[in-house]
Design a protein around this motif. Structure first.
Motif, mmCIF file in Angstrom:
data_model
loop_
_atom_site.group_PDB
_atom_site.id
_atom_site.type_symbol
_atom_site.label_atom_id
_atom_site.label_comp_id
_atom_site.label_asym_id
_atom_site.label_seq_id
_atom_site.Cartn_x
_atom_site.Cartn_y
_atom_site.Cartn_z
ATOM 1 N N LEU A 159 4.047 -11.936 15.684
ATOM 2 C CA LEU A 159 2.934 -12.720 16.218
ATOM 3 C C LEU A 159 1.909 -11.752 16.785
ATOM 4 C CD1 LEU A 159 4.833 -15.542 18.142
ATOM 5 C CD2 LEU A 159 3.654 -15.725 15.942
ATOM 6 N N ARG A 160 0.640 -12.073 16.594
ATOM 7 C CA ARG A 160 -0.449 -11.204 17.052
ATOM 8 C C ARG A 160 -1.265 -11.860 18.157
ATOM 9 N NH1 ARG A 160 -1.328 -6.966 13.498
ATOM 10 N NH2 ARG A 160 -0.053 -7.104 11.617
ATOM 11 N N ALA A 161 -1.738 -11.031 19.071
ATOM 12 C CA ALA A 161 -2.613 -11.513 20.137
ATOM 13 C C ALA A 161 -3.930 -11.969 19.526
ATOM 14 C CB ALA A 161 -2.863 -10.405 21.156
ATOM 15 N N ASN A 162 -4.407 -13.117 19.963
ATOM 16 C CA ASN A 162 -5.698 -13.637 19.526
ATOM 17 C C ASN A 162 -6.559 -13.802 20.779
ATOM 18 O OD1 ASN A 162 -7.291 -14.845 17.240
ATOM 19 N ND2 ASN A 162 -7.399 -16.475 18.765
ATOM 20 N N ILE A 163 -7.227 -12.705 21.158
ATOM 21 C CA ILE A 163 -7.982 -12.677 22.417
ATOM 22 C C ILE A 163 -9.382 -12.126 22.181
ATOM 23 C CG2 ILE A 163 -5.973 -12.568 23.934
ATOM 24 C CD1 ILE A 163 -6.111 -9.554 23.922
ATOM 25 N N ASP A 164 -10.304 -12.526 23.059
ATOM 26 C CA ASP A 164 -11.696 -12.080 22.930
ATOM 27 C C ASP A 164 -11.941 -10.707 23.550
ATOM 28 O OD1 ASP A 164 -12.448 -14.444 21.607
ATOM 29 O OD2 ASP A 164 -12.725 -15.485 23.522
ATOM 30 N N ALA A 165 -11.111 -10.342 24.516
ATOM 31 C CA ALA A 165 -11.254 -9.049 25.190
ATOM 32 C C ALA A 165 -9.866 -8.534 25.528
ATOM 33 C CB ALA A 165 -12.083 -9.208 26.463
ATOM 34 N N PRO A 166 -9.712 -7.217 25.630
ATOM 35 C CA PRO A 166 -8.405 -6.659 26.006
ATOM 36 C C PRO A 166 -7.911 -7.245 27.329
ATOM 37 C CG PRO A 166 -9.866 -4.916 25.268
ATOM 38 C CD PRO A 166 -10.707 -6.161 25.402
ATOM 39 N N ILE A 167 -6.588 -7.373 27.436
ATOM 40 C CA ILE A 167 -5.958 -7.863 28.660
ATOM 41 C C ILE A 167 -5.129 -6.729 29.242
ATOM 42 C CG2 ILE A 167 -4.212 -9.445 29.587
ATOM 43 C CD1 ILE A 167 -5.078 -11.453 27.418
ATOM 44 N N CYS A 168 -5.343 -6.431 30.527
ATOM 45 C CA CYS A 168 -4.579 -5.395 31.213
ATOM 46 C C CYS A 168 -3.408 -6.053 31.937
ATOM 47 C CB CYS A 168 -5.463 -4.650 32.210
ATOM 48 S SG CYS A 168 -4.558 -3.380 33.127
ATOM 49 N N LEU A 169 -2.202 -5.668 31.527
ATOM 50 C CA LEU A 169 -0.990 -6.128 32.203
ATOM 51 C C LEU A 169 -0.568 -5.048 33.195
ATOM 52 C CD1 LEU A 169 1.486 -7.652 29.583
ATOM 53 C CD2 LEU A 169 0.525 -8.764 31.570
ATOM 54 N N LYS A 170 -0.671 -5.327 34.461
ATOM 55 C CA LYS A 170 -0.270 -4.381 35.494
ATOM 56 C C LYS A 170 1.255 -4.400 35.640
ATOM 57 C CE LYS A 170 -4.558 -4.062 37.878
ATOM 58 N NZ LYS A 170 -4.936 -2.886 37.148
ATOM 59 N N PRO A 171 1.853 -3.384 36.236
ATOM 60 C CA PRO A 171 3.307 -3.380 36.428
ATOM 61 C C PRO A 171 3.787 -4.669 37.107
ATOM 62 C CG PRO A 171 2.418 -1.230 36.948
ATOM 63 C CD PRO A 171 1.238 -2.147 36.724
ATOM 64 N N ARG B 89 -4.515 -13.002 10.906
ATOM 65 C CA ARG B 89 -3.830 -13.536 9.729
ATOM 66 C C ARG B 89 -2.536 -14.230 10.156
ATOM 67 N NH1 ARG B 89 -3.111 -7.751 8.982
ATOM 68 N NH2 ARG B 89 -0.922 -7.202 9.133
ATOM 69 N N LEU B 90 -1.997 -15.049 9.285
ATOM 70 C CA LEU B 90 -0.773 -15.765 9.594
ATOM 71 C C LEU B 90 0.401 -14.798 9.749
ATOM 72 C CD1 LEU B 90 -0.976 -18.852 7.208
ATOM 73 C CD2 LEU B 90 -1.469 -18.751 9.665
ATOM 74 N N PRO B 91 1.369 -15.162 10.591
ATOM 75 C CA PRO B 91 2.568 -14.321 10.710
ATOM 76 C C PRO B 91 3.258 -14.200 9.359
ATOM 77 C CG PRO B 91 2.536 -15.990 12.421
ATOM 78 C CD PRO B 91 1.431 -16.324 11.456
ATOM 79 N N GLU B 92 3.872 -13.045 9.137
ATOM 80 C CA GLU B 92 4.596 -12.830 7.888
ATOM 81 C C GLU B 92 5.785 -11.922 8.155
ATOM 82 O OE1 GLU B 92 1.576 -11.225 5.378
ATOM 83 O OE2 GLU B 92 1.452 -9.358 6.478
ATOM 84 N N TYR B 93 6.757 -11.992 7.254
ATOM 85 C CA TYR B 93 7.940 -11.138 7.359
ATOM 86 C C TYR B 93 7.587 -9.751 6.835
ATOM 87 C CZ TYR B 93 10.407 -15.516 8.087
ATOM 88 O OH TYR B 93 10.827 -16.724 8.585
ATOM 89 N N ALA B 94 8.034 -8.718 7.565
ATOM 90 C CA ALA B 94 7.734 -7.337 7.165
ATOM 91 C C ALA B 94 8.527 -6.929 5.927
ATOM 92 C CB ALA B 94 8.033 -6.387 8.318
ATOM 93 N N THR B 95 9.757 -7.444 5.799
ATOM 94 C CA THR B 95 10.585 -7.131 4.633
ATOM 95 C C THR B 95 11.251 -8.415 4.142
ATOM 96 O OG1 THR B 95 12.665 -6.717 5.821
ATOM 97 C CG2 THR B 95 11.120 -4.854 5.623
ATOM 98 N N SER B 96 11.868 -8.359 3.002
ATOM 99 C CA SER B 96 12.508 -9.545 2.426
ATOM 100 C C SER B 96 13.721 -10.011 3.234
ATOM 101 C CB SER B 96 12.927 -9.272 0.977
ATOM 102 O OG SER B 96 13.906 -8.249 0.947
ATOM 103 N N GLN B 97 14.257 -9.160 4.098
ATOM 104 C CA GLN B 97 15.418 -9.547 4.894
ATOM 105 C C GLN B 97 15.128 -9.611 6.401
ATOM 106 O OE1 GLN B 97 19.101 -7.617 3.786
ATOM 107 N NE2 GLN B 97 18.417 -7.413 1.676
ATOM 108 N N SER B 98 13.859 -9.576 6.766
ATOM 109 C CA SER B 98 13.487 -9.693 8.179
ATOM 110 C C SER B 98 13.828 -11.077 8.703
ATOM 111 C CB SER B 98 11.981 -9.467 8.362
ATOM 112 O OG SER B 98 11.622 -8.151 8.057
ATOM 113 N N ALA B 99 14.343 -11.139 9.932
ATOM 114 C CA ALA B 99 14.642 -12.424 10.564
ATOM 115 C C ALA B 99 13.418 -12.995 11.264
ATOM 116 C CB ALA B 99 15.777 -12.262 11.572
ATOM 117 N N GLY B 100 12.550 -12.116 11.770
ATOM 118 C CA GLY B 100 11.397 -12.561 12.545
ATOM 119 C C GLY B 100 10.079 -12.180 11.918
#
Length: 145
Positions: free
Chosen positions: A27-39, A13-24
């Motif tokens: 953004l959500r990941a849009n991926i076909d499979a999980p991505i492993c981020l190593k240290p 879904r489109l990004p949205e503000y969590a509250t009426s005073q949220s600044a940001g």
């Protein structure tokens, strides 16, 4: 509130503000499979979003505090800037500063986007600059109080 044109080529879904005073907006990941981020690994994570901002605005991509605190995951070039004339996909450059692997799942909130007004500057060559109290004092100049 400014209007932002968007094409959503992803399944989130489109990004949205969590509250009426949220600044940001999250953004959500849009991926076909999980991505492993190593240290210490960094990866571009797609969002599926393409935006057109009005002239004089930028979108700043910033870390989510919960991911940073709980998992050591942050946005590497923070804040990342999306210019008003960019039309490519909004991507988030994540890095794992923890000592354990982190899995990014489809639909996971990975960053926040803040819309900000900006000005452009033009340099003017001069011979001297006006004096200030701080002067040329740089890093650590004000000391520890």
């Amino acid at each position: 509130m400014i209007k932002i044109k968007v094409i959503n080529k992803g399944k989130q879904r489109l990004p949205e503000y969590a509250t009426s005073q949220s600044a940001g907006m999250d953004l959500r990941a849009n991926i076909d499979a999980p991505i492993c981020l190593k240290p210490l690994e960094r990866r571009l994570i797609p969002t599926g979003l393409h935006i057109a901002l009005p002239q004089g605005y930028e979108a700043q991509i910033r870390p989510r505090s919960g991911l940073a605190l709980k998992h050591g995951i942050t946005v590497l070039n923070t804040p990342g800037t999306i210019d008003a004339d960019y039309r490519g996909e909004v991507m988030v450059l994540l890095v794992n500063f923890s000592t354990t692997d982190f899995i990014v799942n489809d639909g996971e909130r990975i960053a926040q986007m803040v819309i900000a007004r900006h000005e452009q500057g033009e340099f003017q060559i001069v011979e001297t600059l006006d004096d200030t109290e701080r002067g040329e004092g740089g890093y650590g100049h004000t000391g520890v109080k």
